[in-house]
Design an enzyme around this catalytic site. Structure first.
Site, PDB file in Angstrom:
ATOM      1  N   HIS A 165       1.279 -27.994  -9.115  1.00  0.00           N
ATOM      2  CA  HIS A 165       0.340 -27.294  -9.997  1.00  0.00           C
ATOM      3  C   HIS A 165       1.131 -26.206 -10.723  1.00  0.00           C
ATOM      4  CE1 HIS A 165      -2.754 -27.992  -6.529  1.00  0.00           C
ATOM      5  NE2 HIS A 165      -2.656 -29.069  -7.289  1.00  0.00           N
ATOM      6  N   HIS A 205      -6.473 -23.962  -7.684  1.00  0.00           N
ATOM      7  CA  HIS A 205      -5.187 -23.585  -8.280  1.00  0.00           C
ATOM      8  C   HIS A 205      -5.179 -23.971  -9.752  1.00  0.00           C
ATOM      9  CE1 HIS A 205      -2.917 -23.948  -4.179  1.00  0.00           C
ATOM     10  NE2 HIS A 205      -3.885 -23.058  -4.152  1.00  0.00           N
ATOM     11  N   HIS A 225      -0.562 -17.966  -5.266  1.00  0.00           N
ATOM     12  CA  HIS A 225      -0.910 -18.905  -6.329  1.00  0.00           C
ATOM     13  C   HIS A 225      -1.613 -18.226  -7.496  1.00  0.00           C
ATOM     14  CE1 HIS A 225      -1.490 -21.184  -2.419  1.00  0.00           C
ATOM     15  NE2 HIS A 225      -0.420 -21.753  -2.963  1.00  0.00           N
ATOM     16  N   HIS A 253      -0.314 -30.721  -5.477  1.00  0.00           N
ATOM     17  CA  HIS A 253       0.249 -29.451  -5.034  1.00  0.00           C
ATOM     18  C   HIS A 253       1.707 -29.652  -4.624  1.00  0.00           C
ATOM     19  CE1 HIS A 253       0.163 -25.439  -3.308  1.00  0.00           C
ATOM     20  NE2 HIS A 253       0.774 -25.930  -2.255  1.00  0.00           N
ATOM     21  N   ARG A 308      -8.501 -16.818   1.403  1.00  0.00           N
ATOM     22  CA  ARG A 308      -8.059 -15.978   0.279  1.00  0.00           C
ATOM     23  C   ARG A 308      -8.273 -14.524   0.684  1.00  0.00           C
ATOM     24  NH1 ARG A 308     -10.722 -19.523  -4.672  1.00  0.00           N
ATOM     25  NH2 ARG A 308     -10.028 -21.527  -3.849  1.00  0.00           N
ATOM     26  N   ASP A 335       1.281 -23.081  -8.598  1.00  0.00           N
ATOM     27  CA  ASP A 335       1.921 -23.103  -7.278  1.00  0.00           C
ATOM     28  C   ASP A 335       3.166 -22.222  -7.289  1.00  0.00           C
ATOM     29  OD1 ASP A 335       0.021 -24.879  -6.376  1.00  0.00           O
ATOM     30  OD2 ASP A 335       1.317 -26.649  -6.543  1.00  0.00           O
ATOM     31  N   HIS A 366      -2.979 -15.737   0.084  1.00  0.00           N
ATOM     32  CA  HIS A 366      -3.668 -16.428   1.166  1.00  0.00           C
ATOM     33  C   HIS A 366      -3.239 -15.902   2.534  1.00  0.00           C
ATOM     34  CE1 HIS A 366      -5.575 -19.625  -1.278  1.00  0.00           C
ATOM     35  NE2 HIS A 366      -4.579 -19.358  -2.100  1.00  0.00           N
ATOM     36  N   HIS A 412      -4.832 -18.973  -9.635  1.00  0.00           N
ATOM     37  CA  HIS A 412      -6.039 -19.794  -9.582  1.00  0.00           C
ATOM     38  C   HIS A 412      -6.634 -19.894 -10.987  1.00  0.00           C
ATOM     39  CE1 HIS A 412      -6.913 -20.299  -5.114  1.00  0.00           C
ATOM     40  NE2 HIS A 412      -5.701 -19.785  -5.190  1.00  0.00           N
TER      41      HIS A 412
END
Length: 161
Positions: A86, A69, A52, A77, A149, A89, A126, A54
């Site tokens: 998002h 995000h 993602h 999401h 993360r 995403d 992640h 952020h």
């Protein structure tokens, strides 16, 4: 927003805490406004990992201070191919048995210019797969329930030279 010359950015990804995650990503926005993301991330557990953009380029507390995000349109999401998602995403990346993920994707919602630019924000890898908003977990519609993360890097403009 389209530009007459392709814009380029880079993120050097480093693991956080005891993670051995490392790599680099290149971002290139073409003249049609589509951003191409390429690169390689090493040190991953084999399998799928949420991937993602952020909202914040703040790594003062490792990857945990990169915020939520990137979501300028305030949507739920979802998967990169979903209308409801998002901007940040980007789905999942896949690490092979050697722990290496080779990334090559295109996305129209992560420009390097304009009001929704991703420059100065963070890319985050992640620990777990992103359920793409379909998992039924309480975190599915906000984070994809992608877990800790484990690697991140700030996206910065790359020299034209």
């Amino acid at each position: 927003m389209t530009t007459s010359v392709p814009l380029k950015a880079v993120a050097i990804v480093a693991g956080h805490s005891s993670s051995n995650v490392r790599g680099s990503l290149q971002f290139m926005q073409d003249t049609n406004g589509i951003t191409h993301v390429t690169g390689k991330i090493e040190g991953l557990v084999p399998g799928l990992h949420g991937f993602h953009i952020h909202a914040l380029g703040d790594t003062t507390n490792g990857c945990n201070s990169t915020g939520p995000h990137f979501n300028p349109l305030k949507k739920d999401h979802g998967a990169p191919s979903d209308e409801e998602r998002h901007a940040g995403d980007l789905g999942n990346i896949f690490a092979g048995k050697d722990g290496v993920a080779v990334i090559s994707l295109k996305d129209p919602q992560i420009p390097l210019s304009g009001p929704n630019s991703i420059l100065g924000r963070a890319v985050v890898i992640h620990a777990d797969p992103d359920d793409l908003g379909r998992g039924g977990h309480e975190l599915s519609k906000t984070t994809g329930n992608a877990g800790a993360r484990i690697g991140c890097g700030i996206i910065g403009l790359q020299s034209a030279v």
